[in-house]
Design an enzyme around this catalytic site. Sequence first.
Site, PDB file in Angstrom:
ATOM      1  N   ARG A  28      -7.656   0.460  -4.157  1.00 25.95           N
ATOM      2  CA  ARG A  28      -8.241   1.854  -4.339  1.00 25.95           C
ATOM      3  C   ARG A  28      -8.779   2.558  -3.330  1.00 25.95           C
ATOM      4  O   ARG A  28      -9.928   2.218  -2.711  1.00 25.95           O
ATOM      5  CB  ARG A  28      -9.194   1.597  -5.524  1.00 25.95           C
ATOM      6  CG  ARG A  28      -9.593   2.845  -6.177  1.00 25.95           C
ATOM      7  CD  ARG A  28     -10.785   2.507  -7.314  1.00 25.95           C
ATOM      8  NE  ARG A  28     -10.099   1.765  -8.561  1.00 25.95           N
ATOM      9  CZ  ARG A  28      -9.473   2.213  -9.523  1.00 25.95           C
ATOM     10  NH1 ARG A  28      -9.307   3.573  -9.368  1.00 25.95           N
ATOM     11  NH2 ARG A  28      -8.878   1.487 -10.430  1.00 25.95           N
ATOM     12  N   GLU A  75      -1.861  -0.930 -11.475  1.00 22.97           N
ATOM     13  CA  GLU A  75      -1.097   0.403 -12.149  1.00 22.97           C
ATOM     14  C   GLU A  75      -0.414   1.345 -10.801  1.00 22.97           C
ATOM     15  O   GLU A  75      -1.169   1.365  -9.891  1.00 22.97           O
ATOM     16  CB  GLU A  75      -2.333   1.239 -12.716  1.00 22.97           C
ATOM     17  CG  GLU A  75      -1.714   2.634 -13.053  1.00 22.97           C
ATOM     18  CD  GLU A  75      -3.003   3.716 -13.496  1.00 22.97           C
ATOM     19  OE1 GLU A  75      -2.544   4.910 -13.297  1.00 22.97           O
ATOM     20  OE2 GLU A  75      -4.039   3.358 -13.858  1.00 22.97           O
ATOM     21  N   ARG A 115      -0.032   0.735  -3.876  1.00 22.35           N
ATOM     22  CA  ARG A 115       0.100  -0.535  -4.796  1.00 22.35           C
ATOM     23  C   ARG A 115       1.449  -1.018  -4.691  1.00 22.35           C
ATOM     24  O   ARG A 115       1.518  -2.511  -5.021  1.00 22.35           O
ATOM     25  CB  ARG A 115      -0.457  -0.155  -5.940  1.00 22.35           C
ATOM     26  CG  ARG A 115      -1.892   0.123  -6.119  1.00 22.35           C
ATOM     27  CD  ARG A 115      -2.321   0.562  -7.481  1.00 22.35           C
ATOM     28  NE  ARG A 115      -4.113   1.103  -7.230  1.00 22.35           N
ATOM     29  CZ  ARG A 115      -4.646   1.252  -8.442  1.00 22.35           C
ATOM     30  NH1 ARG A 115      -4.097   1.293  -9.717  1.00 22.35           N
ATOM     31  NH2 ARG A 115      -5.871   1.583  -8.277  1.00 22.35           N
ATOM     32  N   ARG A 127      -8.661  11.240  -3.357  1.00 16.95           N
ATOM     33  CA  ARG A 127      -9.540  11.052  -4.440  1.00 16.95           C
ATOM     34  C   ARG A 127     -10.950  10.420  -3.900  1.00 16.95           C
ATOM     35  O   ARG A 127     -10.831   9.368  -3.271  1.00 16.95           O
ATOM     36  CB  ARG A 127      -9.177  10.076  -5.519  1.00 16.95           C
ATOM     37  CG  ARG A 127      -7.859  10.937  -6.258  1.00 16.95           C
ATOM     38  CD  ARG A 127      -7.135  10.211  -7.327  1.00 16.95           C
ATOM     39  NE  ARG A 127      -5.987  10.634  -7.503  1.00 16.95           N
ATOM     40  CZ  ARG A 127      -5.149  10.151  -8.590  1.00 16.95           C
ATOM     41  NH1 ARG A 127      -5.377   8.857  -9.041  1.00 16.95           N
ATOM     42  NH2 ARG A 127      -3.879  10.762  -8.957  1.00 16.95           N
ATOM     43  N   SER A 143       1.234   6.606 -14.036  1.00 13.45           N
ATOM     44  CA  SER A 143       0.851   6.950 -15.667  1.00 13.45           C
ATOM     45  C   SER A 143       1.830   7.961 -15.736  1.00 13.45           C
ATOM     46  O   SER A 143       1.831   8.817 -15.137  1.00 13.45           O
ATOM     47  CB  SER A 143      -0.613   7.630 -15.477  1.00 13.45           C
ATOM     48  OG  SER A 143      -1.767   6.498 -15.321  1.00 13.45           O
TER      49      SER A 143
END
Length: 460
Positions: A288, A369, A411, A273, A372
Amino acid sequence: MLSRQFVRENPETVRDAIERKGVTGVDLDEILAIDEEWRELKARGDGLRQERNEISSKIGEYKQAGEEEKAQEAIERSQELKDELQDVEDRADELESQLEAALLELPNVPHESVPTGEDESDNVEAYREGFDDLRDLPEEVIPHYDLGEELDILDFERGAKVTGGGYQFVKGEGARLEHALIQFMLEVHREQGYSDILPPIPVNSASMEGTGQLPKFDDDAYRVGARQGDDYDEDDLWLLPTAEVPVTNMYRDEILLDDDLPVKHQAFSPNFRREAGEHGTETRGYVRVHQFHKVELVNFVRPEDSYDRLEALLEEAAEVLDRLELPYRVLDMCTGDMGFTQAKKYDIEVWSPGDDMEDGPDIGGRWLEVSSVSNFEDFQARRAGLRYRPERHESADYLHTLNGSGLAVPRVMVAILEYYQNEDGTVTVPEPLRPYMGGQEVIEGSEPVGESALGAGEKE
């Protein structure tokens, strides 16, 4: 995508979804106008086609009766109708292309249970786990990015040198820990009934469109062999941003049988990403990044089962953290922060104590996070042509798709390095991971390599 009929019959519901999800640049009135003109042209075309068929059938009758003048008039009228019909069909095809493209810009309609809100501050905390019996932490927890360099298990400087910012080397015991995490996650989900998939890493534009990454989020994806702003077609390739893309599209334009459902696949993959514009303390280190590992859980289910499956999927993803005894919370995502494609979405956020953030818990640290968990209902299925046949003699219907990370590895690594950190700067290996690390109980690090390490001080 939403069906034409749904948009046509429920314009205010769609308008409300656009507003509640904060989607801009979409003109619903124009979409409805295109649809109305398209339907008028289709009806007009049907009328012209019927008239032409009737006239064509009379041409033979006139000729057989010797009425050559009437036959010629009928032939000329038939040609006029053919030309007019061609114009109508050309315009209808043009409008259909416009309509299909416009429908791709409409967001999914949120489920009635989704809280209304503008941004992450309006998300609702559903519950927390693991905070009743926290382990003893050092008086001052070293952030993972500093600890990783001290232990020589994370190397961001060399990653940036080799590739660029947002890339890193995970080294030695760090790499071993990451491999252990991946194998542990896969084993947990196998126990839950998931079958393993190793997907292709490049995916084509049709696949990206099928799951909703295109055209909405093309700026976040890495293209293969083309410039970012160039027009693309279905054969263009992209590095997958999540294994959701190839696994969901495995059955694109296919019909599954009722007996096949539910289908539960898990896929390990690297993910890519661009994360353009992300920087600062909150994204520093292994939080990130542009390339990361993840285990993705993808479900294909009957429509009537999808919300029960969503709750079960949430539990399946969270079980990884439960077994690792990492504290976390679950958020019920509001309309403004849930995403373009989801009908309902939960986020799982692990607690990491190394950096105090304003939106962190009262005891300090921050939330990261790691998953999801989403129900798309038939939104992806319509885009990708994913259907099932309830009974062999019945017509096929669109199934529902769900997915969730199980989990995002970096993470979880960050949380382990900070939560399982010891006073002496070592890290205790969580017990469930030890069998995957040859029984190793503590990460002690290694000495740096190269002249750059000289004068950097020795580890105590």
